[in-house]
Design an enzyme around this catalytic site. Sequence first.
Site, mmCIF file in Angstrom:
data_model
loop_
_atom_site.group_PDB
_atom_site.id
_atom_site.type_symbol
_atom_site.label_atom_id
_atom_site.label_comp_id
_atom_site.label_asym_id
_atom_site.label_seq_id
_atom_site.Cartn_x
_atom_site.Cartn_y
_atom_site.Cartn_z
ATOM 1 C CG ASP A 68 -1.697 1.502 1.089
ATOM 2 O OD1 ASP A 68 -2.103 2.048 0.167
ATOM 3 O OD2 ASP A 68 -2.962 0.917 2.574
ATOM 4 C CE LYS A 69 4.587 0.094 -4.909
ATOM 5 N NZ LYS A 69 6.369 0.484 -4.308
ATOM 6 C CG ASN A 114 9.500 -4.255 -6.882
ATOM 7 O OD1 ASN A 114 9.620 -3.072 -7.221
ATOM 8 N ND2 ASN A 114 10.193 -4.867 -5.641
ATOM 9 C CB SER A 181 14.126 -0.238 -2.214
ATOM 10 O OG SER A 181 13.968 0.335 -3.608
ATOM 11 C CG ASN A 183 14.074 -1.144 -7.741
ATOM 12 O OD1 ASN A 183 14.932 -1.685 -8.870
ATOM 13 N ND2 ASN A 183 13.056 -1.573 -6.963
ATOM 14 C CB THR A 184 16.068 4.622 -5.471
ATOM 15 O OG1 THR A 184 15.058 4.808 -5.168
ATOM 16 C CG2 THR A 184 16.344 6.361 -5.161
ATOM 17 C CE LYS A 215 11.545 -4.235 4.134
ATOM 18 N NZ LYS A 215 10.762 -3.297 3.379
ATOM 19 C CG ASN A 244 13.938 -3.684 0.292
ATOM 20 O OD1 ASN A 244 13.150 -3.876 0.117
ATOM 21 N ND2 ASN A 244 14.037 -2.449 1.234
ATOM 22 N N GLY A 269 9.594 -13.049 -2.230
ATOM 23 C CA GLY A 269 9.036 -13.979 -2.148
ATOM 24 C C GLY A 269 9.502 -15.454 -1.444
ATOM 25 C CE1 TYR A 319 2.973 -6.498 -2.898
ATOM 26 C CE2 TYR A 319 5.066 -5.619 -2.523
ATOM 27 C CZ TYR A 319 4.109 -6.089 -3.363
ATOM 28 O OH TYR A 319 4.169 -5.151 -4.249
ATOM 29 C CB THR A 320 6.067 -11.711 -2.772
ATOM 30 O OG1 THR A 320 6.975 -10.910 -2.780
ATOM 31 C CG2 THR A 320 5.749 -12.575 -3.961
#
Length: 339
Positions: A68-69, A114, A181, A183-184, A215, A244, A269, A319-320
């Site tokens: 839930d971003k 992702n 993360s 991804n940044t 985290k 993460n 996952g 989450y996954t």
Amino acid sequence: MYPLLFRVVLSRFDSEFAHHAGMAVIRVLGAPPFSWATRAIAAPDPQLQVQALGLTFDSPFGVAAGFDKNAVGVRGLAALGFGHVEIGTITAIAQDGNPRPRLFRLVPDRALINRMGFNNDGAEAASRRLEKLRRRRPKTVIGVNIGKSRVVDVADATSDYVASTERLAPLADYLAVNVSSPNTPGLRGLQAVETLAPLLRAVKAAAGATPLLVKIAPDLPDDEITAIAQLAVAEGLDGIIAHNTTISREGLESDAEVVEAAGAGGLSGAPLRARSMEVLHVVRAAVPSDFCVVSVGGVETATDVQERLDAGATLVQGYTAFLYRGPLWARQINRGLRA
């Protein structure tokens, strides 16, 4: 019914589209009268309550950041039986994230890749939604995960995190600093102790009385994980979230061409289960017994959650597996824990 629905219908849709469709249903389940019926079915047994961070969690099992971003599904997720919801990652400046497609299923592995890139509406929009939630006095604990805005240079990351903290900390039950993360660009470099220490110090000062956690990534060597855990204790943080997503692709059952086609991004996952347990043991050995440790990664069943709790986790997040288990996943976990 859900495995059949997933196999026949949902797996045929683009992963991100399916997620948004699912979130629309979750939002409906969070509104009366649907929420009343949902809670009656899925509410955790009172004996599962956990005291941590000065808060009461209805269950030790909660939703990890990334699901839930934008703080739009909190009430629905709470009704479905999750003991807490960690929203975000939220950035000070709203951003679209990386180009689509950016979310990929690896069904044989019960995993996801992702590279979302912290797509979110920004701290100001999140704060308005949290203010509305606070007026309704939700029972569930709401954590807020914050990250660096993509347009902000890494050298200016501290002020960017502080800006988010000042806006969101007063509305959060706890705050989580995401420096892990993949991804940044440049973000994971902030995990170096000499860089992380002043950042955490500044965010803690801005957070005031709101509990603060950090985290970390699972790809760090164990000695660096130990150093960060010890730093978190030394700087007076309240906990650590381990961990993460991973950039590793080792041990996957999915076709190599499928994995390669998905490209870069964080893997989450079932494949993370073993490493997640290793990281949990490393962190727990480095911090005091009363220090909050949140274990994330590869959690799918009540047995998985219980193993984490037995290994020293204070709380557990998932989450996954929501994708593979369906909307009654938290109910399944809570019933298994109660049994």
